[in-house]
Design a protein around this motif. Structure first.
Motif, mmCIF file in Angstrom:
data_model
loop_
_atom_site.group_PDB
_atom_site.id
_atom_site.type_symbol
_atom_site.label_atom_id
_atom_site.label_comp_id
_atom_site.label_asym_id
_atom_site.label_seq_id
_atom_site.Cartn_x
_atom_site.Cartn_y
_atom_site.Cartn_z
ATOM 1 N N GLN A 5 0.835 -1.205 0.000
ATOM 2 C CA GLN A 5 0.000 0.000 0.000
ATOM 3 C C GLN A 5 0.869 1.253 0.000
ATOM 4 N N LYS A 6 2.168 1.049 0.049
ATOM 5 C CA LYS A 6 3.099 2.169 0.104
ATOM 6 C C LYS A 6 3.132 2.890 -1.249
ATOM 7 N N ILE A 7 2.999 4.200 -1.228
ATOM 8 C CA ILE A 7 2.907 4.978 -2.460
ATOM 9 C C ILE A 7 4.235 5.644 -2.819
ATOM 10 N N ILE A 8 4.923 6.173 -1.831
ATOM 11 C CA ILE A 8 6.163 6.904 -2.080
ATOM 12 C C ILE A 8 7.334 6.158 -1.460
ATOM 13 N N PHE A 9 8.365 5.920 -2.273
ATOM 14 C CA PHE A 9 9.599 5.297 -1.796
ATOM 15 C C PHE A 9 10.720 6.323 -1.858
ATOM 16 N N MET A 10 11.340 6.582 -0.720
ATOM 17 C CA MET A 10 12.484 7.470 -0.684
ATOM 18 C C MET A 10 13.713 6.743 -1.256
ATOM 19 N N PRO A 11 14.700 7.487 -1.769
ATOM 20 C CA PRO A 11 15.891 6.846 -2.353
ATOM 21 C C PRO A 11 16.556 5.841 -1.424
ATOM 22 N N LYS A 12 16.650 6.150 -0.157
ATOM 23 C CA LYS A 12 17.277 5.232 0.790
ATOM 24 C C LYS A 12 16.472 3.950 0.920
ATOM 25 N N GLU A 13 15.148 4.075 0.864
ATOM 26 C CA GLU A 13 14.298 2.889 0.952
ATOM 27 C C GLU A 13 14.478 1.993 -0.264
ATOM 28 N N LEU A 14 14.648 2.590 -1.433
ATOM 29 C CA LEU A 14 14.896 1.802 -2.649
ATOM 30 C C LEU A 14 16.243 1.098 -2.574
ATOM 31 N N ASP A 15 17.242 1.784 -1.995
ATOM 32 C CA ASP A 15 18.564 1.176 -1.827
ATOM 33 C C ASP A 15 18.506 -0.039 -0.904
ATOM 34 N N GLU A 16 17.567 -0.009 0.035
ATOM 35 C CA GLU A 16 17.498 -1.059 1.049
ATOM 36 C C GLU A 16 16.594 -2.219 0.660
ATOM 37 N N ILE A 17 15.965 -2.154 -0.501
ATOM 38 C CA ILE A 17 15.125 -3.256 -0.959
ATOM 39 C C ILE A 17 15.976 -4.512 -1.124
ATOM 40 N N LYS A 18 15.525 -5.610 -0.567
ATOM 41 C CA LYS A 18 16.250 -6.873 -0.662
ATOM 42 C C LYS A 18 15.623 -7.728 -1.765
ATOM 43 N N PRO A 19 16.336 -7.902 -2.869
ATOM 44 C CA PRO A 19 15.777 -8.670 -3.988
ATOM 45 C C PRO A 19 15.610 -10.150 -3.651
ATOM 46 N N TYR A 20 14.651 -10.754 -4.297
ATOM 47 C CA TYR A 20 14.445 -12.195 -4.211
ATOM 48 C C TYR A 20 15.291 -12.884 -5.288
ATOM 49 N N PRO A 21 15.464 -14.199 -5.190
ATOM 50 C CA PRO A 21 16.175 -14.933 -6.245
ATOM 51 C C PRO A 21 15.457 -14.820 -7.586
ATOM 52 N N ALA A 22 16.203 -14.989 -8.664
ATOM 53 C CA ALA A 22 15.616 -14.994 -10.007
ATOM 54 C C ALA A 22 14.806 -16.264 -10.196
ATOM 55 N N GLU A 23 13.694 -16.125 -10.908
ATOM 56 C CA GLU A 23 12.834 -17.278 -11.190
ATOM 57 C C GLU A 23 13.187 -17.818 -12.574
ATOM 58 N N ILE A 24 13.778 -19.017 -12.623
ATOM 59 C CA ILE A 24 14.241 -19.607 -13.875
ATOM 60 C C ILE A 24 13.137 -20.430 -14.533
ATOM 61 N N ILE A 25 12.463 -21.247 -13.759
ATOM 62 C CA ILE A 25 11.283 -21.987 -14.201
ATOM 63 C C ILE A 25 10.153 -21.614 -13.255
ATOM 64 N N THR A 26 9.079 -21.104 -13.806
ATOM 65 C CA THR A 26 7.997 -20.532 -13.000
ATOM 66 C C THR A 26 7.523 -21.483 -11.903
ATOM 67 N N GLY A 27 7.593 -20.994 -10.678
ATOM 68 C CA GLY A 27 7.088 -21.732 -9.537
ATOM 69 C C GLY A 27 7.925 -22.916 -9.104
ATOM 70 N N PHE A 28 9.077 -23.149 -9.769
ATOM 71 C CA PHE A 28 9.879 -24.335 -9.433
ATOM 72 C C PHE A 28 11.354 -24.052 -9.205
ATOM 73 N N LEU A 29 12.032 -23.433 -10.159
ATOM 74 C CA LEU A 29 13.493 -23.317 -10.084
ATOM 75 C C LEU A 29 13.923 -21.865 -9.931
#
Length: 286
Positions: free
Chosen positions: A127-151
């Motif tokens: 529900q968050k509308i505005i992301f400050m630059p520091k908040e974007l820097d702190e986003i923790k990415p998830y692993p890449a999805e190689i095969i949908t829902g499996f790998l």
């Protein structure tokens, strides 16, 4: 419609996860994600970092003042459930406007819209509308999805992050690090440990068949698998490429292009690429 390209949900998921030191989302030129639904639906929840598509008093879309279309690498628009760029929908109308007003690349329309994406990736709703630059820097990415829902392909931190295992429903792991230490409980799923140095004289090819059989077993039991190494660049990338070659009977180049599209920073060492060519010849019989 001219200038519009349909984008699969898994492609947007991977687009949101690209990162080096920081998430690519912290780069203002990387992605413009537009929500073309009505204001109430947007306020209730939307995809992380998405902006509401503005409309004038006559209900017509107009270009957001900070869109900087000529600079954006990726422009993605979604509504509730558009499934074709040939339909007359809110997403297509908004996307066409952004294309006509100067988007540097073709505009992506999210297939299935918010309904399908949020069903597949509920943890990327906000529900968050505005992301400050520091908040974007702190986003923790998830692993890449190689095969949908499996790998999935990730780094050591993601391989040991409890939120990753929970949100992606990971039930098994292939650890390509030399180190055996892991933080997830041993009884949370299956673990295959492939000990291999990331060097030009390392032999990873002897592990390809073992890894493929392990992954086959997990797929038969509907157990999503995370393959990880220190940086998710070389060893783990080579293992998922080996599985794609084995499962889909494709070439090394095709496997590399698929994984590169999912995770832009992969670069297996040349020795592993050579070993994959030998593996491909064995699998394809040529």
């Amino acid at each position: 419609m001219e200038g519009l390209v349909l984008l699969e949900p898994t492609e947007l998921y991977n687009m949101l996860q690209q990162a080096s030191v920081y998430s690519n989302l912290s780069d203002n030129n990387y992605l413009l994600l537009i929500d073309a639904r009505n204001k109430d639906d947007y306020n209730e929840s939307h995809i992380v970092t998405a902006k509401k598509a503005p409309k004038n008093k006559d209900g017509q879309f107009f270009v957001p003042f900070d869109s900087e279309l000529e600079c954006r690498q990726n422009v993605v628009v979604y509504d509730s459930n558009t499934c074709s760029v040939k339909e007359t929908t809110e997403a297509n109308d908004c996307g066409s406007l952004l294309w006509e007003m100067g988007s540097r690349n073709k505009v992506y329309i999210l297939k299935g819209g918010y309904e399908e994406f949020s069903a597949l990736y509920p943890f990327l709703r906000t529900q968050k509308i505005i992301f400050m630059p520091k908040e974007l820097d702190e986003i923790k990415p998830y692993p890449a999805e190689i095969i949908t829902g499996f790998l999935y392909l990730g780094d050591w931190r993601q391989g040991n992050a409890s939120y990753v295992q929970k949100d992606l429903k990971i039930k098994a792991h292939i650890n390509c690090c030399v180190e055996a230490e892991t933080f997830f409980p041993a009884n949370s799923g299956h673990l295959l440990h492939i000990q291999c140095d990331d060097s030009s004289d390392a032999d990873l090819s002897s592990k390809f068949e073992v890894a493929c059989k392990f992954l086959d077993s997990c797929q038969e039991k509907n157990k999503p698998v995370l393959v990880f190494s220190n940086l998710a660049i070389s060893r783990s990338a080579a293992i998922v490429m080996a599985y794609l070659i084995y499962q889909r009977k494709i070439t090394v180049e095709e496997a590399f292009n698929h994984v590169k599209k999912c995770s832009n920073y992969i670069q297996p060492v040349q020795a592993f690429m050579d070993q994959l060519k030998t593996w491909s010849a064995k699998v394809l019989g040529k």
